[in-house]
Design an enzyme around this catalytic site. Sequence first.
Site, PDB file in Angstrom:
ATOM      1  N   GLU A 107       4.592   4.091  -2.511  1.00 44.63           N
ATOM      2  CA  GLU A 107       3.590   3.657  -3.687  1.00 44.63           C
ATOM      3  C   GLU A 107       2.629   3.456  -1.550  1.00 44.63           C
ATOM      4  O   GLU A 107       1.532   3.863  -2.207  1.00 44.63           O
ATOM      5  CB  GLU A 107       3.315   2.392  -4.033  1.00 44.63           C
ATOM      6  CG  GLU A 107       4.267   2.455  -5.804  1.00 44.63           C
ATOM      7  CD  GLU A 107       4.980   1.901  -6.249  1.00 44.63           C
ATOM      8  OE1 GLU A 107       5.704   1.341  -6.506  1.00 44.63           O
ATOM      9  OE2 GLU A 107       4.206   0.969  -7.383  1.00 44.63           O
ATOM     10  N   HIS A 151       1.668   1.503 -12.784  1.00 43.27           N
ATOM     11  CA  HIS A 151       2.850   2.297 -11.581  1.00 43.27           C
ATOM     12  C   HIS A 151       2.392   3.605 -11.617  1.00 43.27           C
ATOM     13  O   HIS A 151       2.798   4.384 -11.342  1.00 43.27           O
ATOM     14  CB  HIS A 151       3.876   2.556 -12.252  1.00 43.27           C
ATOM     15  CG  HIS A 151       4.628   1.099 -12.564  1.00 43.27           C
ATOM     16  ND1 HIS A 151       5.706   1.086 -13.491  1.00 43.27           N
ATOM     17  CD2 HIS A 151       4.932   0.076 -11.693  1.00 43.27           C
ATOM     18  CE1 HIS A 151       6.148  -0.476 -13.420  1.00 43.27           C
ATOM     19  NE2 HIS A 151       5.421  -1.180 -12.245  1.00 43.27           N
ATOM     20  N   ARG A 197       9.939  -8.082 -19.114  1.00 44.01           N
ATOM     21  CA  ARG A 197       9.464  -7.886 -20.570  1.00 44.01           C
ATOM     22  C   ARG A 197       9.792  -7.358 -21.830  1.00 44.01           C
ATOM     23  O   ARG A 197      10.533  -6.488 -21.003  1.00 44.01           O
ATOM     24  CB  ARG A 197       8.385  -7.044 -20.115  1.00 44.01           C
ATOM     25  CG  ARG A 197       7.064  -7.921 -18.822  1.00 44.01           C
ATOM     26  CD  ARG A 197       5.983  -6.815 -18.828  1.00 44.01           C
ATOM     27  NE  ARG A 197       5.507  -7.866 -17.404  1.00 44.01           N
ATOM     28  CZ  ARG A 197       5.170  -6.416 -16.292  1.00 44.01           C
ATOM     29  NH1 ARG A 197       5.644  -5.263 -16.520  1.00 44.01           N
ATOM     30  NH2 ARG A 197       4.929  -6.920 -14.914  1.00 44.01           N
ATOM     31  N   LEU A 229      11.833   2.761 -12.932  1.00 36.53           N
ATOM     32  CA  LEU A 229      12.818   1.618 -13.397  1.00 36.53           C
ATOM     33  C   LEU A 229      12.902   0.717 -12.348  1.00 36.53           C
ATOM     34  O   LEU A 229      14.111   0.599 -11.993  1.00 36.53           O
ATOM     35  CB  LEU A 229      13.839   2.063 -13.773  1.00 36.53           C
ATOM     36  CG  LEU A 229      14.082   3.463 -14.768  1.00 36.53           C
ATOM     37  CD1 LEU A 229      15.203   3.772 -15.145  1.00 36.53           C
ATOM     38  CD2 LEU A 229      13.350   3.057 -15.812  1.00 36.53           C
ATOM     39  N   LYS A 239       2.138  -8.283   0.221  1.00 37.01           N
ATOM     40  CA  LYS A 239       2.774  -7.209   1.183  1.00 37.01           C
ATOM     41  C   LYS A 239       2.163  -6.395   1.881  1.00 37.01           C
ATOM     42  O   LYS A 239       1.147  -5.797   0.980  1.00 37.01           O
ATOM     43  CB  LYS A 239       3.781  -6.357  -0.516  1.00 37.01           C
ATOM     44  CG  LYS A 239       4.917  -6.755  -0.952  1.00 37.01           C
ATOM     45  CD  LYS A 239       5.347  -6.220  -1.332  1.00 37.01           C
ATOM     46  CE  LYS A 239       5.549  -6.264  -3.127  1.00 37.01           C
ATOM     47  NZ  LYS A 239       6.803  -5.086  -3.731  1.00 37.01           N
ATOM     48  N   ASN A 297      -1.766  -5.148  -0.543  1.00 33.12           N
ATOM     49  CA  ASN A 297      -0.414  -5.384  -2.156  1.00 33.12           C
ATOM     50  C   ASN A 297      -0.398  -6.452  -2.046  1.00 33.12           C
ATOM     51  O   ASN A 297       0.475  -7.201  -1.990  1.00 33.12           O
ATOM     52  CB  ASN A 297       0.619  -4.598  -1.817  1.00 33.12           C
ATOM     53  CG  ASN A 297       0.627  -4.300  -3.765  1.00 33.12           C
ATOM     54  OD1 ASN A 297       0.204  -5.482  -4.399  1.00 33.12           O
ATOM     55  ND2 ASN A 297       2.127  -3.881  -3.768  1.00 33.12           N
ATOM     56  N   ARG A 331      -4.219  -2.182  -2.344  1.00 33.29           N
ATOM     57  CA  ARG A 331      -4.158  -1.487  -4.295  1.00 33.29           C
ATOM     58  C   ARG A 331      -4.393  -3.050  -5.670  1.00 33.29           C
ATOM     59  O   ARG A 331      -4.533  -4.075  -5.181  1.00 33.29           O
ATOM     60  CB  ARG A 331      -2.140  -2.185  -4.946  1.00 33.29           C
ATOM     61  CG  ARG A 331      -1.059  -1.946  -5.895  1.00 33.29           C
ATOM     62  CD  ARG A 331       0.021  -2.477  -6.221  1.00 33.29           C
ATOM     63  NE  ARG A 331       0.104  -2.181  -8.004  1.00 33.29           N
ATOM     64  CZ  ARG A 331       0.658  -3.139  -8.409  1.00 33.29           C
ATOM     65  NH1 ARG A 331       1.358  -4.203  -7.101  1.00 33.29           N
ATOM     66  NH2 ARG A 331       1.151  -2.410  -8.992  1.00 33.29           N
ATOM     67  N   GLY A 347      13.820   0.436  -7.404  1.00 37.40           N
ATOM     68  CA  GLY A 347      14.810   0.537  -7.717  1.00 37.40           C
ATOM     69  C   GLY A 347      15.983   0.773  -8.786  1.00 37.40           C
ATOM     70  O   GLY A 347      17.303   0.887  -8.123  1.00 37.40           O
TER      71      GLY A 347
END
Length: 382
Positions: free
Chosen positions: A368, A164, A225, A193, A17, A10, A75, A314
């Site tokens: 994911e 997502h 955001r 979230l 990651k 990713n 990803r 999270g």
Amino acid sequence: MSATRVLVLNSGSSSVKYQLLEMTDHRRLASGLVERIGEDGGVADHTEALRQVSAELTAAGLGLDSPQLAAVGHRVVHGGTDFTEPTLITDAVLARIEALVPLAPLHNPANITGIEVARALRPDLPQVAVFDTAFHATIPEAAARYAIDTATAERFGIRRYGFHGTSHAYVSRAAAGLLGKEPSEVNVIVLHLGNGASASAVRGGVCVDTSMGLTPLEGLVMGTRSGDIDPAVVFHLQRVGGMDTDEIDTLLNKRSGLLGLCGANDMREIGRRMADGDERAQLAFDVYVHRLRRYVGAFTAVLGTLDAVVFTAGVGENSAAVRAAALAGLDGLGIVVDPVRNAVRSSSARLISAESSRVSVAVVPTDEELEIARDTYALARG
Ligand code: ADP
């Protein structure tokens, strides 16, 4: 020795990651993070970051040269309307991902570098792109289109793509499993979230609406955001505030949301400050929760009948306060959270609805990387 391992990469705008997964039992053999790419104290660029990933894997005895490695899954943030499925990467595919850079100028270039470096290291291995937008490709035109001039929208690719997607796909399917049903048998609202946040409406396993749009800026209030905003705010800030496009982009993406409202973007800190009577933290929480409730109501109407509301990422997995406040007083919609179940801390998928609740409420930890690894392995094995 058969190849049953998948490396998931990713490559984000400032970090890479990785996870190495054994696909026979979904064990995580290695994982890590290279941060602050291009910043002081960090590595110079994405090529350097991927070299470091490769070195870390080699040091752990799990080098990229291993014959047990079956494929690399990447990803990729934006697949536009071109990519609606995980896709085996070829030169032609890479060129199409590059053509989508204008839609995701921060993300797709980093993803592309990750792909290029991994292909150079193991040109013989299948490499698969798994797109953040793909799960949302099924959203009907009525929900995907913005009500603007058609020629302009088509010329610039302006429509709702959603993001997502791997999380919404994984969590909606896992929620069906938690209810003892097939995905095709249930209608669910997924509330992802994290620092970024998005909602989706999934009917019978098929996504029919989502809160993020052309970019990940639309929809819910997020860490930094704004989410939904009157687009005329932008003109106002230009004409009256004298701000330029980049300043407004930074304002709405990096200095808004919870951070903009109260100076903190971490829900844990906001919780602590609320407990101390901090009014700005309380307001930030209230705005965040109000937006969530709006989407729960809207997506309940979009779905017509609702079987489950599912919290993930999270904040969704950890904040009982957010979950309780977002769904408080919705017994009219058949949604009742059990306060005792909601307060339980756990890393497992679980139900938090009351026995009396017609609609199930669940917490499902997202994964994911596993979703990307599964998609990658399935394609690599043909
Ligand atoms: P990302 O979008 O970066 O992947 P995560 O899904 O890891 O983000 O979510 C990160 C956010 O989760 C943090 O900014 C924080 O607000 C929130 N969070 C993590 N743990 C808790 C907790 N115990 N209580 C409340 N919020 C939490």
